[in-house]
Design a protein around this motif. Structure first.
Motif, PDB file in Angstrom:
ATOM      1  N   THR A   1       0.830  -1.209   0.000  1.00  0.00           N
ATOM      2  CA  THR A   1       0.000   0.000   0.000  1.00  0.00           C
ATOM      3  C   THR A   1       0.858   1.249   0.000  1.00  0.00           C
ATOM      4  OG1 THR A   1      -1.738  -1.171   1.203  1.00  0.00           O
ATOM      5  CG2 THR A   1      -1.829   1.233   1.222  1.00  0.00           C
ATOM      6  N   LEU A   2       1.927   1.248   0.806  1.00  0.00           N
ATOM      7  CA  LEU A   2       2.825   2.398   0.847  1.00  0.00           C
ATOM      8  C   LEU A   2       3.516   2.614  -0.502  1.00  0.00           C
ATOM      9  CD1 LEU A   2       4.413   1.946   4.392  1.00  0.00           C
ATOM     10  CD2 LEU A   2       2.803   3.718   3.671  1.00  0.00           C
ATOM     11  N   LEU A   3       3.937   1.513  -1.127  1.00  0.00           N
ATOM     12  CA  LEU A   3       4.580   1.631  -2.431  1.00  0.00           C
ATOM     13  C   LEU A   3       3.610   2.185  -3.478  1.00  0.00           C
ATOM     14  CD1 LEU A   3       6.672  -1.681  -2.572  1.00  0.00           C
ATOM     15  CD2 LEU A   3       7.541   0.654  -2.359  1.00  0.00           C
ATOM     16  N   LEU A   4       2.352   1.722  -3.403  1.00  0.00           N
ATOM     17  CA  LEU A   4       1.342   2.204  -4.326  1.00  0.00           C
ATOM     18  C   LEU A   4       1.090   3.697  -4.124  1.00  0.00           C
ATOM     19  CD1 LEU A   4      -0.739   1.590  -6.516  1.00  0.00           C
ATOM     20  CD2 LEU A   4      -2.349   0.954  -4.728  1.00  0.00           C
ATOM     21  N   ALA A   5       1.026   4.110  -2.847  1.00  0.00           N
ATOM     22  CA  ALA A   5       0.817   5.523  -2.541  1.00  0.00           C
ATOM     23  C   ALA A   5       1.984   6.365  -3.070  1.00  0.00           C
ATOM     24  CB  ALA A   5       0.662   5.714  -1.036  1.00  0.00           C
ATOM     25  N   LEU A   6       3.210   5.871  -2.906  1.00  0.00           N
ATOM     26  CA  LEU A   6       4.381   6.579  -3.410  1.00  0.00           C
ATOM     27  C   LEU A   6       4.323   6.711  -4.928  1.00  0.00           C
ATOM     28  CD1 LEU A   6       7.160   7.864  -2.986  1.00  0.00           C
ATOM     29  CD2 LEU A   6       8.146   5.558  -3.074  1.00  0.00           C
ATOM     30  N   PHE A   7       3.900   5.644  -5.575  1.00  0.00           N
ATOM     31  CA  PHE A   7       3.798   5.668  -7.026  1.00  0.00           C
ATOM     32  C   PHE A   7       2.789   6.718  -7.481  1.00  0.00           C
ATOM     33  CE2 PHE A   7       1.297   4.216 -10.687  1.00  0.00           C
ATOM     34  CZ  PHE A   7       2.267   4.268 -11.680  1.00  0.00           C
ATOM     35  N   ILE A   8       1.651   6.803  -6.799  1.00  0.00           N
ATOM     36  CA  ILE A   8       0.623   7.772  -7.171  1.00  0.00           C
ATOM     37  C   ILE A   8       1.129   9.196  -6.985  1.00  0.00           C
ATOM     38  CG2 ILE A   8      -1.676   8.653  -6.615  1.00  0.00           C
ATOM     39  CD1 ILE A   8      -1.665   6.045  -8.157  1.00  0.00           C
ATOM     40  N   VAL A   9       1.817   9.472  -5.880  1.00  0.00           N
ATOM     41  CA  VAL A   9       2.338  10.800  -5.616  1.00  0.00           C
ATOM     42  C   VAL A   9       3.357  11.204  -6.676  1.00  0.00           C
ATOM     43  CG1 VAL A   9       3.679  12.201  -4.011  1.00  0.00           C
ATOM     44  CG2 VAL A   9       1.879  10.705  -3.142  1.00  0.00           C
ATOM     45  N   LEU A  10       4.267  10.279  -7.010  1.00  0.00           N
ATOM     46  CA  LEU A  10       5.278  10.569  -8.026  1.00  0.00           C
ATOM     47  C   LEU A  10       4.629  10.775  -9.392  1.00  0.00           C
ATOM     48  CD1 LEU A  10       8.087   8.039  -7.011  1.00  0.00           C
ATOM     49  CD2 LEU A  10       8.073  10.516  -6.679  1.00  0.00           C
ATOM     50  N   PHE A  11       3.608   9.974  -9.660  1.00  0.00           N
ATOM     51  CA  PHE A  11       2.920  10.068 -10.946  1.00  0.00           C
ATOM     52  C   PHE A  11       2.198  11.408 -11.072  1.00  0.00           C
ATOM     53  CE2 PHE A  11      -0.451   9.043 -14.003  1.00  0.00           C
ATOM     54  CZ  PHE A  11       0.304   8.465 -15.014  1.00  0.00           C
ATOM     55  N   ALA A  12       1.569  11.826  -9.979  1.00  0.00           N
ATOM     56  CA  ALA A  12       0.851  13.103  -9.998  1.00  0.00           C
ATOM     57  C   ALA A  12       1.812  14.276 -10.126  1.00  0.00           C
ATOM     58  CB  ALA A  12       0.017  13.237  -8.722  1.00  0.00           C
ATOM     59  N   ALA A  13       2.989  14.156  -9.528  1.00  0.00           N
ATOM     60  CA  ALA A  13       3.968  15.245  -9.553  1.00  0.00           C
ATOM     61  C   ALA A  13       4.646  15.397 -10.902  1.00  0.00           C
ATOM     62  CB  ALA A  13       5.025  15.010  -8.475  1.00  0.00           C
ATOM     63  N   SER A  14       4.449  14.452 -11.794  1.00  0.00           N
ATOM     64  CA  SER A  14       5.140  14.498 -13.086  1.00  0.00           C
ATOM     65  C   SER A  14       4.386  15.304 -14.121  1.00  0.00           C
ATOM     66  CB  SER A  14       5.352  13.065 -13.603  1.00  0.00           C
ATOM     67  OG  SER A  14       4.099  12.437 -13.834  1.00  0.00           O
ATOM     68  N   SER A  15       3.322  16.031 -13.703  1.00  0.00           N
ATOM     69  CA  SER A  15       2.562  16.927 -14.576  1.00  0.00           C
ATOM     70  C   SER A  15       1.932  16.188 -15.747  1.00  0.00           C
ATOM     71  CB  SER A  15       3.455  18.060 -15.102  1.00  0.00           C
ATOM     72  OG  SER A  15       3.944  18.816 -14.037  1.00  0.00           O
ATOM     73  N   VAL A  16       1.414  15.011 -15.511  1.00  0.00           N
ATOM     74  CA  VAL A  16       0.741  14.272 -16.565  1.00  0.00           C
ATOM     75  C   VAL A  16      -0.652  14.827 -16.744  1.00  0.00           C
ATOM     76  CG1 VAL A  16       2.056  12.177 -16.133  1.00  0.00           C
ATOM     77  CG2 VAL A  16      -0.090  12.539 -14.938  1.00  0.00           C
ATOM     78  N   ASP A  17      -1.289  14.406 -17.788  1.00  0.00           N
ATOM     79  CA  ASP A  17      -2.646  14.856 -18.068  1.00  0.00           C
ATOM     80  C   ASP A  17      -3.583  14.435 -16.948  1.00  0.00           C
ATOM     81  OD1 ASP A  17      -5.429  14.034 -19.520  1.00  0.00           O
ATOM     82  OD2 ASP A  17      -4.547  15.869 -20.321  1.00  0.00           O
TER      83      ASP A  17
END
Length: 254
Positions: A26-42
């Motif tokens: 769960t923590l890894l998934l949360a980290l992935f979401i945060v990094l993904f959101a910070a990458s300025s994707v659509d």
């Protein structure tokens, strides 16, 4: 007895290790979401991925159950409405364009008066812009599409009146009456009207002060009459070349 206990112990393996393992995932998934959101994707893609992951993880409340940190995309209709509002919020610009077209009309009317061409050239302000109408017998012989040599000077004088800064879009259109043409050079009135518009535009474009990218030519044949085709006078009015000077748009100034 000892064998039975040992066998019983092997059937009930200790699964307490799964709890910290699930927490780690769960923590890894949360980290992935945060990094993904910070990458300025659509934003729309992000929400789609988030919903997919949320549906895959059933049971309990997780990070996917919270609102998306990114704003939802506005509907296209809202964007169109904003564009309309932007134009409506600039009444001063529209008023200035109207004033400039009125000034251009006055200059052209002065030239018409000086040349005694009141029955040949007409100007009118329309919702589209300033419309200059040139009757065909001012420029062309019957059934011909070449501007007469004696009238090329008038065409050039009209071109001088079309110069503006910034340059405006100008549409030149040819029109005929409904009498079928019997000429080996043209197979229809539409063909004749197109070539008249094009040949008139060629002379206008000899004026280097005009931007060639701002001019276009059209032919409508007999399909846009302004008078009846049942009388010689009406047909004479329908045979014409029109020069439409369009108002500048706000986006052209930005």
């Amino acid at each position: 007895m000892s064998r039975k206990k040992k066998h019983h112990h092997e059937e009930h393996i200790d699964e307490t290790w799964l709890i910290p393992y699930a927490d780690l995932l769960t923590l890894l998934l949360a980290l992935f979401i945060v990094l993904f959101a910070a990458s300025s994707v659509d934003a729309q893609k992000f929400q789609q991925i988030a919903k997919s992951m949320s549906s895959a993880m059933s049971g309990g409340t997780g990070i996917m159950d919270f609102p998306s940190p990114l704003p939802e995309e506005q509907p296209q209709s809202a964007n169109v409405e904003d564009a309309k509002n932007e134009q409506n919020e600039n009444p001063d610009f529209e008023q200035q364009e109207k004033i400039e077209l009125e000034e251009l009309q006055k200059r052209i009317n002065t030239k018409i008066e000086a040349k005694n061409l009141n029955t040949k050239l007409k100007t009118v302000l329309t919702d589209e812009g300033l419309l200059i109408t040139v009757l065909d017998d001012v420029l062309f012989d019957p059934g011909k599409a070449i501007v007469r040599i004696k009238d090329q000077t008038l065409a050039m004088e009209i071109s001088e009146l079309l110069v503006s800064d910034p340059p405006r879009n100008i549409v030149i259109s040819g029109h005929t009456d409904n009498v079928p043409i019997s000429n080996p050079q043209f197979d229809s009135n539409w063909h004749l009207s197109v070539m008249r518009a094009v040949n008139f535009m060629k002379i206008v474009l000899e004026n280097e002060k005009l931007d060639v990218r701002k001019l276009s030519a059209k032919g409508f044949g007999e399909f846009q009459p302004i008078d009846t085709n049942d009388t010689p006078e009406g047909r004479g009015k329908n045979r014409r070349v029109e020069v439409l000077v369009l108002p500048n748009e706000l986006k052209d100034q930005q």
